[in-house]
Structures are given as structure tokens and as C-alpha cells.
Design a protein around this motif. Sequence first.
Motif, mmCIF file in Angstrom:
data_model
loop_
_atom_site.group_PDB
_atom_site.id
_atom_site.type_symbol
_atom_site.label_atom_id
_atom_site.label_comp_id
_atom_site.label_asym_id
_atom_site.label_seq_id
_atom_site.Cartn_x
_atom_site.Cartn_y
_atom_site.Cartn_z
ATOM 1 N N SER A 153 -13.687 -1.733 0.645
ATOM 2 C CA SER A 153 -12.285 -2.048 0.926
ATOM 3 C C SER A 153 -12.024 -3.531 0.757
ATOM 4 O O SER A 153 -10.985 -3.942 0.207
ATOM 5 C CB SER A 153 -11.945 -1.621 2.367
ATOM 6 O OG SER A 153 -12.109 -0.245 2.538
ATOM 7 N N LYS A 154 -12.979 -4.340 1.217
ATOM 8 C CA LYS A 154 -12.829 -5.792 1.095
ATOM 9 C C LYS A 154 -12.836 -6.216 -0.374
ATOM 10 O O LYS A 154 -12.011 -7.043 -0.807
ATOM 11 C CB LYS A 154 -13.948 -6.483 1.868
ATOM 12 C CG LYS A 154 -13.796 -7.979 1.973
ATOM 13 C CD LYS A 154 -14.874 -8.555 2.875
ATOM 14 C CE LYS A 154 -14.702 -10.067 3.024
ATOM 15 N NZ LYS A 154 -15.739 -10.653 3.914
ATOM 16 N N GLY A 157 -9.634 -4.851 -2.064
ATOM 17 C CA GLY A 157 -8.485 -5.598 -1.601
ATOM 18 C C GLY A 157 -8.420 -6.981 -2.210
ATOM 19 O O GLY A 157 -7.336 -7.516 -2.474
ATOM 20 N N ALA A 158 -9.588 -7.584 -2.465
ATOM 21 C CA ALA A 158 -9.615 -8.915 -3.074
ATOM 22 C C ALA A 158 -9.293 -8.874 -4.565
ATOM 23 O O ALA A 158 -8.821 -9.859 -5.146
ATOM 24 C CB ALA A 158 -10.978 -9.556 -2.848
ATOM 25 N N SER A 159 -9.527 -7.717 -5.217
ATOM 26 C CA SER A 159 -9.341 -7.637 -6.680
ATOM 27 C C SER A 159 -7.943 -7.197 -7.093
ATOM 28 O O SER A 159 -7.471 -7.537 -8.172
ATOM 29 C CB SER A 159 -10.384 -6.689 -7.285
ATOM 30 O OG SER A 159 -10.205 -5.387 -6.756
ATOM 31 N N VAL A 160 -7.248 -6.425 -6.220
ATOM 32 C CA VAL A 160 -5.929 -5.934 -6.610
ATOM 33 C C VAL A 160 -4.876 -7.027 -6.404
ATOM 34 O O VAL A 160 -5.047 -7.939 -5.575
ATOM 35 C CB VAL A 160 -5.542 -4.677 -5.801
ATOM 36 C CG1 VAL A 160 -6.504 -3.551 -6.080
ATOM 37 C CG2 VAL A 160 -5.478 -4.980 -4.312
ATOM 38 N N LYS A 161 -3.790 -6.905 -7.171
ATOM 39 C CA LYS A 161 -2.723 -7.900 -7.096
ATOM 40 C C LYS A 161 -1.548 -7.413 -6.254
ATOM 41 O O LYS A 161 -0.804 -8.225 -5.697
ATOM 42 C CB LYS A 161 -2.231 -8.236 -8.510
ATOM 43 C CG LYS A 161 -3.327 -8.747 -9.450
ATOM 44 C CD LYS A 161 -3.905 -10.053 -8.931
ATOM 45 C CE LYS A 161 -4.967 -10.603 -9.902
ATOM 46 N NZ LYS A 161 -5.569 -11.854 -9.393
ATOM 47 N N ASP A 162 -1.381 -6.104 -6.172
ATOM 48 C CA ASP A 162 -0.247 -5.543 -5.433
ATOM 49 C C ASP A 162 -0.395 -5.846 -3.934
ATOM 50 O O ASP A 162 -1.418 -5.516 -3.310
ATOM 51 C CB ASP A 162 -0.181 -4.030 -5.671
ATOM 52 C CG ASP A 162 1.104 -3.433 -5.118
ATOM 53 O OD1 ASP A 162 1.225 -3.344 -3.873
ATOM 54 O OD2 ASP A 162 1.974 -3.070 -5.924
ATOM 55 N N LEU A 163 0.644 -6.466 -3.350
ATOM 56 C CA LEU A 163 0.567 -6.882 -1.943
ATOM 57 C C LEU A 163 0.470 -5.675 -1.005
ATOM 58 O O LEU A 163 -0.238 -5.712 0.005
ATOM 59 C CB LEU A 163 1.792 -7.727 -1.584
ATOM 60 C CG LEU A 163 1.886 -9.092 -2.279
ATOM 61 C CD1 LEU A 163 3.167 -9.819 -1.869
ATOM 62 C CD2 LEU A 163 0.660 -9.955 -1.955
ATOM 63 N N LYS A 166 -2.999 -4.473 -1.094
ATOM 64 C CA LYS A 166 -3.846 -5.412 -0.364
ATOM 65 C C LYS A 166 -3.784 -5.133 1.141
ATOM 66 O O LYS A 166 -4.814 -5.072 1.844
ATOM 67 C CB LYS A 166 -3.418 -6.854 -0.644
ATOM 68 C CG LYS A 166 -3.960 -7.460 -1.922
ATOM 69 C CD LYS A 166 -3.508 -8.905 -2.043
ATOM 70 C CE LYS A 166 -4.129 -9.571 -3.261
ATOM 71 N NZ LYS A 166 -5.582 -9.746 -3.122
ATOM 72 N N ASP A 167 -2.526 -4.942 1.673
ATOM 73 C CA ASP A 167 -2.371 -4.659 3.099
ATOM 74 C C ASP A 167 -3.032 -3.349 3.484
ATOM 75 O O ASP A 167 -3.639 -3.221 4.559
ATOM 76 C CB ASP A 167 -0.884 -4.615 3.463
ATOM 77 C CG ASP A 167 -0.236 -5.993 3.368
ATOM 78 O OD1 ASP A 167 -0.983 -6.998 3.460
ATOM 79 O OD2 ASP A 167 1.003 -6.060 3.213
ATOM 80 N N LYS A 170 -6.707 -3.917 3.639
ATOM 81 C CA LYS A 170 -7.029 -4.702 4.829
ATOM 82 C C LYS A 170 -7.015 -3.810 6.075
ATOM 83 O O LYS A 170 -7.857 -3.956 6.967
ATOM 84 C CB LYS A 170 -6.029 -5.845 4.993
ATOM 85 C CG LYS A 170 -6.278 -7.013 4.056
ATOM 86 C CD LYS A 170 -5.276 -8.142 4.333
ATOM 87 C CE LYS A 170 -5.536 -9.330 3.399
ATOM 88 N NZ LYS A 170 -4.568 -10.437 3.646
#
Length: 359
Positions: A153-154, A157-163, A166-167, A170
Motif C-alpha cells: 500500500s505504501k 500510494g507513493a507511485s500513483v498520481k491520483d490524490l 493516494k488517500d 494511505k
Amino acid sequence: IRGTIEELLKNVILSTNKYYALEFQKLKYSFLKLRHKDVELLKFNNELLLLCHNTLPDYTAAANALKTNSQQQLKDQYETNKAIRSYTIVAVILLMFVISLILFGFTRLAFEYEKRLTAAQEQIRHSLNFKNRIIGMISHEIRSPLNIISIYSKKIGASVKDLELKDTFKSIEFTTNSLLLLSNQILEYSKDENHKLTLKNKNFFLKTELNQIAASLTSLVESKGNKIALQLHLDSNHEVHSDSGKIHQLFYNIIGNANKFTENGLITVTIQQEDLSDYELNLKVVIEDNGVGISENDLDNIFESYYQGTVSGKVNDLGVGLGLNLCKEIIELFDGTIAVDSKEGSGTSVIFNLILSKV
């Protein structure tokens, strides 16, 4: 009086003789009369002696009869008392024998119950040991998959651009870490059945942590068509020194309960801060829902272990009834209190507070 001295003396002597003769006659008459009375008295005495002689055998016979009757009565009374005493002793012996039989029966029954209780306790001990082994094994083995999920997940989450994504990742990472904390706690309990709840404090930012908790529970409440509304009234993002895992456990249990009893509704989480000093703050939390509510009768028992209430038949996946009891124990570790206000059909409000140390 005339005459010579001889005549006078003669007359005197004659008068004296006559007088004494008369008196002698009287005396003789009295003596005869007295003698007659003596004879009568002697006759009466003889009659009395004869009567006594005739009466004495009757008296002796009566006395002997009375004596015989008294002895017989005493003998009869003695025999009666002896019989009563013998019957009493026999009755007491029989009663003691019956009581002994009853006591023996109760003792044997108690011994049988004790044997069954010992066997049941042994079975329970084996079951608890087996349960602890299973729970310990599951808690131990589940940590590796959770760690892998957290790492992936980490990374994702660090590789995708969509906010929004990302949330989401997280939230997945935060939830996974919380599950790791819970699995570690369960593993500790499985190793020691007398293990008591303790706080494992660390530094974290309060506002950030609360936002992450709310975000991680959003997907849970949406699974039943519910929405969660977080209202934070904090002065700033204080850094505190406390047990974030148990705080997450509190919110997960209480919001999870609200979600169970609410469908297509709203769960509102209101959090306020009260500064007690430069070193401590009081975190006040109110979690409200508009679900089925709790009856007045169930409110008196809501913090008891394994209590599920009268609405349990209306809810699927109810659990075992440990949630609020465990929450109460955790809140007391934070020197806080918890209360529940509800009315059947009108929703429920859970109010609690936590005392946190500032960094």
C-alpha cells in the motif's frame, strides 16, 4: 341459853356431832357418786379399748394396702419412665442413623459434583489452552500478510498520481498498521491469560491521527450505505504522547457498533479539546448515529461482558458483545469515562473523554 356448863358443853358436842354427821353423809354421798362415775368411766374406757381393738386391724389393713398401692404405683411409674427412656434412646439412635444416611448421600452427591466440576475445569483449561494456541498462531501468522499489505500500500500510494487513490492507499496502510497493533496485543494475551491492559505510549500528532482514523473507517460505514461526518474542534495539531493503537481500537469498536445498528444513515463524530494544563489535554468525543437505538432496559446492562440486548435479533454479524465492555476498560486506562444515551428508534449517542499528555 341457860343451864350449866355441862349442859352447854353437851349441847355443843351434840351440835358438833350432828353437823359432822351431816357433813359425813354428804361426803359419803359425793364419794358414792364419784365412784359411780368412776365405774361409768371404766366402762367407757373398756368400750373404747374394745373399739380400738376392733378398729386397729382395719387400720393396719388399710395402711398395708395403701403401702402396697404406693409401692405398686412407684414401681409402675418406674417401669413407665424406663420404657419412655428406652423408646427415646431408640428414636434418637434411629434419627441419628437417618441423618447419617442423608449426610452420606449428600457427601457422595457433592463428591460426584466435585468430580464432574474438576473434569469440567480440566476440559475448560484444555479448551482455553487450545484457544490460546489457535489465537496465538493466527495472531502470529497474520502479521506477515499484514506487513506485506502495508508495504505494498505504501509503495503503490507513493507511485500513483491520483490524490484520491493516494488517500485510499494511505487509509489501507493506516488500517493495516492498526491491525498489526491489535494482532500483537492478541498475541500477548494468548501468551498470558492474566495479562492486563496497559498503555504503550508513543509520540504522534493528534489531529493527523484522528483524520486517518476517520478516513480508514469511511469504507466500513459505506458498506451499509452510511456516511461518516467528522467534526474536529482542535486548537492545533498537538503532538501527544499516548497509545494511538488503543485510540484507534476505541473508535473502530464504537463507530463499528454505530454502523451495525444503522443503515443508510449518518454517523457523526464530534471531537473537542480542553487544555487541562501545559502538560495535559482532555479529548472529548461524541459519536452519534440515527440507527435503531437501544431500549431503556438494555442501557442498564450495556457495559456487561457478552451482553447483546433485545435488538440483537435485528442485526446481522452482531459479534459476541465484548465491544463496549472492552472500550470501557481502555477509556479507564486514559483516566476517562464513558456514557451512552439512547432511545429505541431514535439513535444512540456515545460520549467519552480521554486524558492525553502533551509533548
